[in-house]
Design a protein around this motif. Structure first.
Motif, PDB file in Angstrom:
ATOM      1  N   ARG A   1     -35.118 -28.423 -15.055  1.00 43.12           N
ATOM      2  CA  ARG A   1     -35.645 -27.782 -16.256  1.00 43.12           C
ATOM      3  C   ARG A   1     -36.274 -26.426 -15.926  1.00 43.12           C
ATOM      4  O   ARG A   1     -36.091 -25.453 -16.657  1.00 43.12           O
ATOM      5  CB  ARG A   1     -36.681 -28.702 -16.919  1.00 43.12           C
ATOM      6  N   PHE A   2     -36.987 -26.369 -14.805  1.00 39.44           N
ATOM      7  CA  PHE A   2     -37.664 -25.131 -14.408  1.00 39.44           C
ATOM      8  C   PHE A   2     -36.646 -24.044 -14.072  1.00 39.44           C
ATOM      9  O   PHE A   2     -36.780 -22.897 -14.496  1.00 39.44           O
ATOM     10  CB  PHE A   2     -38.567 -25.407 -13.208  1.00 39.44           C
ATOM     11  N   LEU A   3     -35.606 -24.399 -13.312  1.00 41.59           N
ATOM     12  CA  LEU A   3     -34.600 -23.407 -12.938  1.00 41.59           C
ATOM     13  C   LEU A   3     -33.765 -22.960 -14.134  1.00 41.59           C
ATOM     14  O   LEU A   3     -33.267 -21.835 -14.155  1.00 41.59           O
ATOM     15  CB  LEU A   3     -33.689 -23.954 -11.851  1.00 41.59           C
ATOM     16  N   THR A   4     -33.606 -23.837 -15.119  1.00 43.05           N
ATOM     17  CA  THR A   4     -32.917 -23.430 -16.345  1.00 43.05           C
ATOM     18  C   THR A   4     -33.731 -22.381 -17.094  1.00 43.05           C
ATOM     19  O   THR A   4     -33.187 -21.392 -17.607  1.00 43.05           O
ATOM     20  CB  THR A   4     -32.668 -24.646 -17.248  1.00 43.05           C
ATOM     21  N   ALA A   5     -35.059 -22.593 -17.140  1.00 45.71           N
ATOM     22  CA  ALA A   5     -35.932 -21.652 -17.848  1.00 45.71           C
ATOM     23  C   ALA A   5     -36.154 -20.368 -17.062  1.00 45.71           C
ATOM     24  O   ALA A   5     -36.242 -19.279 -17.634  1.00 45.71           O
ATOM     25  CB  ALA A   5     -37.274 -22.318 -18.153  1.00 45.71           C
ATOM     26  N   PHE A   6     -36.240 -20.497 -15.735  1.00 41.57           N
ATOM     27  CA  PHE A   6     -36.550 -19.350 -14.877  1.00 41.57           C
ATOM     28  C   PHE A   6     -35.560 -19.313 -13.706  1.00 41.57           C
ATOM     29  O   PHE A   6     -35.887 -19.697 -12.581  1.00 41.57           O
ATOM     30  CB  PHE A   6     -37.989 -19.437 -14.352  1.00 41.57           C
ATOM     31  N   PRO A   7     -34.342 -18.858 -13.942  1.00 41.73           N
ATOM     32  CA  PRO A   7     -33.288 -18.947 -12.927  1.00 41.73           C
ATOM     33  C   PRO A   7     -33.446 -17.982 -11.753  1.00 41.73           C
ATOM     34  O   PRO A   7     -32.832 -18.186 -10.710  1.00 41.73           O
ATOM     35  CB  PRO A   7     -32.013 -18.631 -13.716  1.00 41.73           C
TER      36      PRO A   7
ATOM     37  N   LEU B   1     -36.279 -15.052  -9.527  1.00 34.69           N
ATOM     38  CA  LEU B   1     -37.656 -14.607  -9.323  1.00 34.69           C
ATOM     39  C   LEU B   1     -38.054 -13.577 -10.369  1.00 34.69           C
ATOM     40  O   LEU B   1     -39.198 -13.557 -10.841  1.00 34.69           O
ATOM     41  CB  LEU B   1     -37.816 -14.009  -7.925  1.00 34.69           C
ATOM     42  N   GLU B   2     -37.122 -12.701 -10.742  1.00 35.28           N
ATOM     43  CA  GLU B   2     -37.416 -11.674 -11.733  1.00 35.28           C
ATOM     44  C   GLU B   2     -37.793 -12.292 -13.076  1.00 35.28           C
ATOM     45  O   GLU B   2     -38.763 -11.879 -13.712  1.00 35.28           O
ATOM     46  CB  GLU B   2     -36.213 -10.740 -11.911  1.00 35.28           C
ATOM     47  N   VAL B   3     -37.029 -13.300 -13.496  1.00 35.81           N
ATOM     48  CA  VAL B   3     -37.312 -13.954 -14.782  1.00 35.81           C
ATOM     49  C   VAL B   3     -38.662 -14.661 -14.724  1.00 35.81           C
ATOM     50  O   VAL B   3     -39.456 -14.598 -15.671  1.00 35.81           O
ATOM     51  CB  VAL B   3     -36.193 -14.948 -15.138  1.00 35.81           C
ATOM     52  N   LEU B   4     -38.927 -15.334 -13.617  1.00 35.40           N
ATOM     53  CA  LEU B   4     -40.208 -16.031 -13.470  1.00 35.40           C
ATOM     54  C   LEU B   4     -41.368 -15.046 -13.477  1.00 35.40           C
ATOM     55  O   LEU B   4     -42.397 -15.279 -14.119  1.00 35.40           O
ATOM     56  CB  LEU B   4     -40.211 -16.840 -12.169  1.00 35.40           C
ATOM     57  N   ALA B   5     -41.217 -13.936 -12.768  1.00 37.45           N
ATOM     58  CA  ALA B   5     -42.295 -12.950 -12.687  1.00 37.45           C
ATOM     59  C   ALA B   5     -42.591 -12.328 -14.045  1.00 37.45           C
ATOM     60  O   ALA B   5     -43.740 -11.998 -14.351  1.00 37.45           O
ATOM     61  CB  ALA B   5     -41.922 -11.860 -11.682  1.00 37.45           C
ATOM     62  N   GLU B   6     -41.567 -12.154 -14.865  1.00 40.68           N
ATOM     63  CA  GLU B   6     -41.751 -11.521 -16.176  1.00 40.68           C
ATOM     64  C   GLU B   6     -42.255 -12.501 -17.229  1.00 40.68           C
ATOM     65  O   GLU B   6     -42.705 -12.073 -18.300  1.00 40.68           O
ATOM     66  CB  GLU B   6     -40.419 -10.909 -16.637  1.00 40.68           C
ATOM     67  N   ALA B   7     -42.202 -13.796 -16.954  1.00 41.38           N
ATOM     68  CA  ALA B   7     -42.591 -14.807 -17.944  1.00 41.38           C
ATOM     69  C   ALA B   7     -44.104 -14.836 -18.131  1.00 41.38           C
ATOM     70  O   ALA B   7     -44.880 -14.493 -17.231  1.00 41.38           O
ATOM     71  CB  ALA B   7     -42.088 -16.178 -17.507  1.00 41.38           C
ATOM     72  N   ASP B   8     -44.543 -15.258 -19.315  1.00 45.46           N
ATOM     73  CA  ASP B   8     -45.959 -15.503 -19.557  1.00 45.46           C
ATOM     74  C   ASP B   8     -46.364 -16.792 -18.850  1.00 45.46           C
ATOM     75  O   ASP B   8     -45.586 -17.756 -18.799  1.00 45.46           O
ATOM     76  CB  ASP B   8     -46.234 -15.650 -21.055  1.00 45.46           C
ATOM     77  N   LEU B   9     -47.588 -16.813 -18.332  1.00 46.62           N
ATOM     78  CA  LEU B   9     -48.064 -18.011 -17.648  1.00 46.62           C
ATOM     79  C   LEU B   9     -48.058 -19.222 -18.576  1.00 46.62           C
ATOM     80  O   LEU B   9     -47.756 -20.343 -18.143  1.00 46.62           O
ATOM     81  CB  LEU B   9     -49.461 -17.773 -17.097  1.00 46.62           C
ATOM     82  N   ASP B  10     -48.366 -19.022 -19.851  1.00 47.91           N
ATOM     83  CA  ASP B  10     -48.347 -20.133 -20.806  1.00 47.91           C
ATOM     84  C   ASP B  10     -46.976 -20.799 -20.841  1.00 47.91           C
ATOM     85  O   ASP B  10     -46.863 -22.032 -20.918  1.00 47.91           O
ATOM     86  CB  ASP B  10     -48.708 -19.652 -22.211  1.00 47.91           C
ATOM     87  N   ASP B  11     -45.915 -19.995 -20.788  1.00 47.17           N
ATOM     88  CA  ASP B  11     -44.560 -20.548 -20.813  1.00 47.17           C
ATOM     89  C   ASP B  11     -44.259 -21.313 -19.528  1.00 47.17           C
ATOM     90  O   ASP B  11     -43.597 -22.361 -19.551  1.00 47.17           O
ATOM     91  CB  ASP B  11     -43.536 -19.428 -21.014  1.00 47.17           C
ATOM     92  N   VAL B  12     -44.744 -20.799 -18.404  1.00 48.97           N
ATOM     93  CA  VAL B  12     -44.535 -21.484 -17.122  1.00 48.97           C
ATOM     94  C   VAL B  12     -45.235 -22.837 -17.138  1.00 48.97           C
ATOM     95  O   VAL B  12     -44.658 -23.863 -16.734  1.00 48.97           O
ATOM     96  CB  VAL B  12     -45.047 -20.611 -15.960  1.00 48.97           C
ATOM     97  N   LEU B  13     -46.471 -22.868 -17.609  1.00 46.64           N
ATOM     98  CA  LEU B  13     -47.221 -24.123 -17.659  1.00 46.64           C
ATOM     99  C   LEU B  13     -46.579 -25.119 -18.628  1.00 46.64           C
ATOM    100  O   LEU B  13     -46.581 -26.326 -18.376  1.00 46.64           O
ATOM    101  CB  LEU B  13     -48.669 -23.852 -18.069  1.00 46.64           C
ATOM    102  N   ARG B  14     -46.034 -24.617 -19.717  1.00 49.59           N
ATOM    103  CA  ARG B  14     -45.391 -25.517 -20.685  1.00 49.59           C
ATOM    104  C   ARG B  14     -44.171 -26.188 -20.069  1.00 49.59           C
ATOM    105  O   ARG B  14     -43.950 -27.396 -20.250  1.00 49.59           O
ATOM    106  CB  ARG B  14     -44.998 -24.734 -21.940  1.00 49.59           C
ATOM    107  N   VAL B  15     -43.363 -25.439 -19.320  1.00 48.82           N
ATOM    108  CA  VAL B  15     -42.186 -26.029 -18.670  1.00 48.82           C
ATOM    109  C   VAL B  15     -42.608 -26.997 -17.576  1.00 48.82           C
ATOM    110  O   VAL B  15     -41.936 -27.996 -17.313  1.00 48.82           O
ATOM    111  CB  VAL B  15     -41.280 -24.910 -18.107  1.00 48.82           C
ATOM    112  N   TRP B  16     -43.744 -26.726 -16.931  1.00 46.68           N
ATOM    113  CA  TRP B  16     -44.253 -27.568 -15.848  1.00 46.68           C
ATOM    114  C   TRP B  16     -44.960 -28.815 -16.388  1.00 46.68           C
ATOM    115  O   TRP B  16     -45.193 -29.778 -15.648  1.00 46.68           O
ATOM    116  CB  TRP B  16     -45.239 -26.748 -15.014  1.00 46.68           C
TER     117      TRP B  16
END
Length: 316
Positions: A16-22, A24-39
């Motif tokens: 699920r995490f790699l689908t949302a943030f495939p 490093l660039e996508v992960l770095a640009e994401a909001d932390l709230d979105d990262v925590l929601r996927v986690w």
């Protein structure tokens, strides 16, 4: 993700995490709230915050560190992780010691398994320096699949003839068991506040510390001898500056964290006086019940919120 968590628990989250943030660039640009929601649901949320911060640091610097010492400069990367990445990805001749490797070494040398420095020295001595990545992965796999905590498969272990604990007839006595302290238990109460349009008030925890950055219903721990409704009213007054009338209990959840357990009771509340504003400077917002899934909540809170959004089973 595998820090303090088994592979079988991680796999779905990993995909699920790699689908949302495939990347490093996508992960770095994401909001932390979105990262925590996927986690959400995987726990130990500092890992998600560190991963996000590390991605941003790597992108800002323009390169991924390729050796153990430089990898340690990234948020969330300690001695084991830096050595694992450096050896497996970049071929650096360093030995990585996780819980599985520690158990293998402890049993091989009839060693108590601590302090960590002495175990690391054993690992360094045994390292096959020409293929450090393969060596480290083999040691991890040996501990995971053969030299297990309970009922180790010593008869098929390739290191049996070199294992001192096997020759002693006591492999399961190594590493030495750690003294376990009693697990604290806390009663926690939280309140559901609704505005005139039916939205629910939630607040975001401070970014650092336990469950940092996650959203939650306002509330807190009970004082000695305090009832659930009393705790709820006091906490909402302290946290939001409002006086409330505590109504029916929506639900009760038992939940265990790594070092303590809680019983969470959540109550419907009506504001009798004041307007809710965080006295601690935390972010608050009003959310429609059907939009609560867009925010990352601790597991205990999520179980309560699911009760609010579940289809009614009542019949006329």
């Amino acid at each position: 993700m595998l820090q303090q968590t088994r592979v079988d628990q991680v796999w779905t989250y990993y995909e699920r995490f790699l689908t949302a943030f495939p990347t490093l660039e996508v992960l770095a640009e994401a909001d932390l709230d979105d990262v925590l929601r996927v986690w959400e649901g995987l726990g130990y949320y500092a890992r998600a915050r560190n991963l996000h911060a590390a991605a941003r640091k790597v992108i800002a610097s323009g390169h991924l560190p390729s050796n153990c010492s430089e990898l340690r400069s990234l948020p969330g990367i300690g001695p084991y992780t830096s050595r694992a990445i450096a050896s497996i990805a970049f071929g650096e001749a360093v030995a990585a010691v996780d819980g599985n490797v520690r158990r293998v070494l402890s049993r091989m040398f009839a060693h108590p398994g601590s302090p960590a420095k002495s175990v690391q020295q054993l690992a360094d001595t045994l390292l096959y320096r020409l293929r450090p990545g393969d060596h480290n992965q083999a040691m991890m796999e040996l501990g995971s699949q053969v030299c297990t905590p309970k009922n180790p498969q010593c008869t098929v272990c390739p290191l049996q003839n070199h294992c001192l604990s096997w020759s002693e007839g006591s492999p399961e006595s190594y590493p030495a068991p750690k003294k376990k302290n009693p697990i604290p238990h806390h009663n926690v109460a939280a309140g559901i506040l609704r505005n005139s349009t039916g939205q629910i008030l939630i607040q975001q925890r401070a970014p650092e510390g336990l469950l940092g950055g996650l959203w939650e219903l306002p509330g807190g721990k009970a004082k000695h001898g305090e009832s659930g409704p009393e705790t709820c009213a006091r906490e909402l007054h302290q946290e939001l500056g409002v006086e409330v009338i505590v109504g029916n209990m929506v639900g009760k959840v038992e939940h265990a964290y790594s070092h303590f357990r809680i019983t969470l009771r959540v109550y419907e509340c009506t504001i009798a006086n004041g307007q809710p504003v965080s006295t601690g400077g935390l972010t608050t917002t009003w959310v429609k019940p059907d939009a609560l899934h867009r925010f990352a909540f601790p597991k205990a809170n999520r179980r309560i919120l699911n009760l609010l959004t579940a289809p009614s089973t009542e019949t006329s």
